[in-house]
Design a protein around this motif. Structure first.
Motif, short mmCIF file in Angstrom:
data_model
loop_
_atom_site.label_atom_id
_atom_site.label_comp_id
_atom_site.label_asym_id
_atom_site.label_seq_id
_atom_site.Cartn_x
_atom_site.Cartn_y
_atom_site.Cartn_z
N ASN A 51 27.86 -9.28 -60.17
CA ASN A 51 27.55 -8.51 -58.96
C ASN A 51 28.74 -8.43 -58.03
O ASN A 51 29.16 -9.43 -57.44
N ASN A 52 29.28 -7.24 -57.88
CA ASN A 52 30.36 -6.99 -56.94
C ASN A 52 29.75 -6.90 -55.54
O ASN A 52 29.02 -5.96 -55.23
N VAL A 53 30.04 -7.87 -54.70
CA VAL A 53 29.44 -7.91 -53.35
C VAL A 53 30.43 -7.47 -52.28
O VAL A 53 30.24 -7.77 -51.10
N TYR A 54 31.45 -6.74 -52.66
CA TYR A 54 32.47 -6.31 -51.71
C TYR A 54 31.87 -5.51 -50.55
O TYR A 54 32.29 -5.66 -49.40
N SER A 55 30.89 -4.66 -50.84
CA SER A 55 30.31 -3.82 -49.80
C SER A 55 29.06 -4.42 -49.17
O SER A 55 28.41 -3.78 -48.34
N ASP A 56 28.71 -5.63 -49.56
CA ASP A 56 27.54 -6.29 -49.00
C ASP A 56 27.88 -6.79 -47.60
O ASP A 56 28.81 -7.59 -47.43
N PRO A 57 27.14 -6.35 -46.58
CA PRO A 57 27.44 -6.77 -45.20
C PRO A 57 27.45 -8.29 -45.03
O PRO A 57 28.18 -8.82 -44.17
N VAL B 83 33.91 -12.70 -45.26
CA VAL B 83 34.64 -13.24 -46.41
C VAL B 83 35.71 -12.25 -46.86
O VAL B 83 36.85 -12.62 -47.14
N VAL B 84 35.33 -10.97 -46.91
CA VAL B 84 36.28 -9.92 -47.31
C VAL B 84 37.47 -9.90 -46.36
O VAL B 84 38.64 -9.87 -46.80
#
Length: 539
Positions: free
Chosen positions: A492-498, A503-504
Motif C-alpha cells: 500500500n502506497n500511502v504517499y497521498s494518505d493525509p 511523515v512525507v
C-alpha cells in the motif's frame, strides 16, 4: 577493472610508511579478511533469516558464531554497480558504474589496493563481473563477465584457462588451494571468495538437481500480486514469472519441446541461452542432465495443454525454486569447506569472515524474479559476519547498514586511515557491540538502468527502519511511501494518505539532505540521462 594509473594516493603512501616501520609482531595481529559473496542470493533463502525454503547450516554458522544483520541493504540493486560500491565505498554516481553498461571510473582507489600497499597478501577467486584486471591483488582467477556454471573459463594474472567441473566447487577448490599452498603465513591476508551462484539461469550441480527437482516449495503470499495500491513502476516492470521468465533458459524446457507445444516467447533469448549452456556440458554431464530434466520435459508435455495461467504460474515458480535453491545448496556446502579450513588451521580467531550478496532477489514475491527495485526483497541483502576476537557469538544488529560500508570497515579493522572521499561508515562499532556509536538512521538508494533489462523505472529514495520514500522519475513523476512496520509486504502506497503527510514532509527533507551529503542531484540525474541518449540507449 582497468588500470588505476601510475599515481599512488597520499593515503596509500602514508599507510605503506606507517606499516613499513611497524614491528612484525604487531603486523601479525592485524586480522585476516575473508569476504564471501554470492550473486543474487536472497536473504529469504538463508535459514538464519528464515528456514521456510531451505536449510543453510554452513552459512548459518556465521550467525551462530558471529553477527546477523537484519537491515543490511544496497545502494543500487544491480550486480556490477553493487560490486564497484563494495570495492570503493562510494555510491554508484560517484564511482561511475551506475549500471551494468556504464564504465567504472578507473581513478577510484579500492580498499584491496590500500590493504595490499599496507602489507596484506591479497587474492580474488570467482565472479567480479566487471573488468578483467582487478588492481591490488597478488593473485586472481575470475570468471569473464557472468561466467558459466559448467566447465567455466577463467581470467588470471598468469594467463587464461578453462576448468572442467561445476563452478561453485571449482571456485572453492581454487580458494582452498591458495590458502594451503601460496598463503604467506607471516602476512595478514585479504581473500575475496566470490561465487557465481545462484545467478540466473540457475543450473545446479548434478548431486543437487537430482534431489531438489523432487521437492515442492511453499508459495509466497504475494505470488499473484496484481500491483493495486502501487504506482506505474510496479505495474510495468518486466520480471513476472508467468510472462517474463523464459521457458527454456530458466525453466529448462528443451527448445524443441517448447516449439512442439506452440509456446512462443517475446524473443529467442531463452532458446539461445539454453542451447549455449547445454553445449558447454560434456557428454557425461549431458547424460546426467537429460536423465533428470528429460522426464520433467515429458511430464510438462502431457500437462501443458490443460494448464491455465494460474497453473502455469505455479509450475514456473516450483521449477524456479527447485533450481535456484539447488544452486544455493552447493554454495552452502562450499562455504562449509572454507570455514572448516579456517577453523582447522588456527585461522578462526583472528579472521573476519563476511557472507553477503551483491543485492537481494525476488523469489516469487509479487510474482517476480530478479531485483532492481527499492522494495525489500531487492533492496535488502544478507549480511553475516564472524570475528571471534570482537563479535559476541549469536548477536544481531537491526541498524541500517549498506554495502557502502564494507571498505571503511575493513580499513579500520586493519588499522588503516579511511580516505576522505569514501562515503560509507565503518561497521566496527556495531561488530564490537557499541551500537551507541552508530549515528546513521537512514540510507540512500538510487537505481538508473531504464529503459533496460526488466524495465524497472529510474528511482531514488530514502529508507529508515520505519518508512521508505521513493521518487520514480524520467518518464514518470511519481512518489511512493511505505510503512515498513505496518505494511511489511509493501502493498500500500500511502504517499497521498493525509495521515502520513507529516511523515512525507520529514522524509523529503531528509532525502534532500542525503542527496547533498552523497553529492547526488537532479542535475546529475539529467547528465546520466543525456549519456544514455548519447550511447543510443534511449531516444
Amino acid at each position: 577493472m582497468q588500470s588505476y594509473g601510475k599515481s599512488v594516493s597520499a593515503i596509500g603512501m602514508a599507510a605503506v610508511a606507517l606499516f613499513s616501520c611497524t614491528a612484525k609482531e604487531q603486523q601479525d595481529r592485524r586480522p585476516n579478511i575473508v569476504f564471501i559473496m554470492s550473486d543474487d542470493h536472497a536473504y529469504q533463502a538463508i535459514s538464519a533469516y528464515s528456514n521456510r525454503l531451505i536449510e543453510t547450516p554452513n552459512i548459518d554458522r556465521l550467525a551462530k558464531e558471529g553477527m546477523l544483520f537484519t537491515n543490511a541493504c544496497v545502494t543500487n540493486s544491480i550486480c556490477a554497480p553493487s560490486r564497484a560500491t563494495i570495492l570503493t565505498g562510494k555510491h554508484t554516481h560517484i564511482h561511475g558504474k551506475i549500471d551494468n553498461n556504464f564504465p567504472f571510473d578507473t581513478t577510484n582507489v579500492t580498499f584491496p589496493q590500500l590493504l595490499h600497499r599496507a602489507g596484506y597478501q591479497t587474492a580474488m577467486f570467482g565472479k567480479l563481473h566487471f573488468g578483467n584486471n582487478p588492481k591490488g591483488f597478488d593473485e586472481f582467477m575470475i570468471l569473464p563477465d557472468q561466467g558459466d556454471y559448467y566447465n567455466p573459463d577463467f581470467i588470471t594474472n598468469r594467463g587464461d584457462t578453462a576448468i572442467t567441473g561445476y563452478v561453485t566447487d571449482i571456485i572453492t577448490d581454487l580458494t582452498l588451494d591458495w590458502m594451503k599452498n601460496r598463503r604467506k603465513k607471516e602476512q595478514p591476508f585479504l581473500l575475496m571468495y566470490l561465487q557465481k551462484a545462484p545467478h540466473r539461469e540457475w543450473i545446479p550441480a548434478e548431486r543437487h538437481y537430482r534431489e531438489f527437482t523432487k521437492k515442492t516449495f511453499p508459495e509466497p503470499e504475494t505470488l499473484f500480486d496484481n500491483y493495486e495500491g502501487r504506482g506505474t513502476a510496479a505495474k510495468t516492470a518486466e520480471m513476472n514469472l508467468l510472462h517474463h521468465m523464459t521457458i527454456s533458459a530458466d525453466n529448462k524446457i528443451y527448445p524443441e519441446v517448447a516449439e512442439e507445444l506452440g509456446i512462443r516467447e517475446a524473443s529467442n533469448w531463452g532458446k539461445n541461452v539454453f542451447l549455449q549452456k547445454y553445449k558447454r556440458l560434456n557428454e557425461a554431464q549431458k547424460e546426467q542432465y537429460d536423465e533428470v530434466y528429460g522426464p520433467i520435459n515429458e511430464a510438462f508435455k502431457k500437462a501443458y495443454p490443460a494448464l491455465n495461467d494460474e497453473d502455469l504460474m505455479r509450475w514456473k515458480y516450483q521449477r524456479y525454486m527447485q533450481d535456484y535453491l539447488a544452486c544455493i545448496a552447493a554454495v552452502d556446502e562450499n562455504v562449509g569447506r572454507v570455514l572448516d579450513y579456517l577453523d582447522e588451521n588456527g585461522l578462526r580467531e583472528n579472521t573476519i569472515v563476511v557472507y553477503t550478496s551483491d543485492q537481494g532477489f525476488y523469489l516469487g514475491e509479487h510474482g517476480w524474479f530478479d531485483k532492481r527495485f527499492i522494495y525489500d526483497e531487492s533492496f535488502k541483502t544478507p549480511l553475516l559476519v564472524r570475528w571471534p576476537e570482537k563479535i559476541e557469538a549469536g548477536s544481531t544488529s537491526d541498524e541500517m547498514v549498506q554495502n557502502l560500508d564494507f571498505a571503511q570497515t575493513f580499513l579500520e579493522a586493519a588499522g588503516l586511515p579511511q580516505p576522505a572521499d569514501m562515503q560509507g561508515e565503518s561497521l566496527v562499532p556495531l561488530l564490537e557491540g557499541k551500537s551507541e556509536q552508530w549515528t546513521r538512521d537512514a540510507v540512500y538508494y538510487h537505481y538508473y538502468e531504464y529503459p533496460g533489462f526488466h524495465m524497472v523505472k529510474r528511482h531514488y529514495g530514502i529508507v529508515t527502519t520505519e518508512y521508505k520514500l521513493a521518487h520514480f522519475y524520467y518518464d514518470v513523476d511519481e512518489w511512493e511511501l511505505y510503512d515498513r512496520k505496518n505494511d511489511p509486504f509493501e502493498l500500500n502506497n500511502v504517499y497521498s494518505d493525509p495521515a502520513y503527510a507529516a511523515v512525507v514532509d520529514k522524509l523529503k527533507d531528509q532525502l534532500a539532505e542525503l542527496r547533498v551529503k552523497y553529492k547526488d542531484s537532479e542535475e546529475l540525474d539529467q547528465r546520466f540521462i543525456q549519456k544514455y541518449k548519447e550511447r543510443g540507449l534511449i531516444k
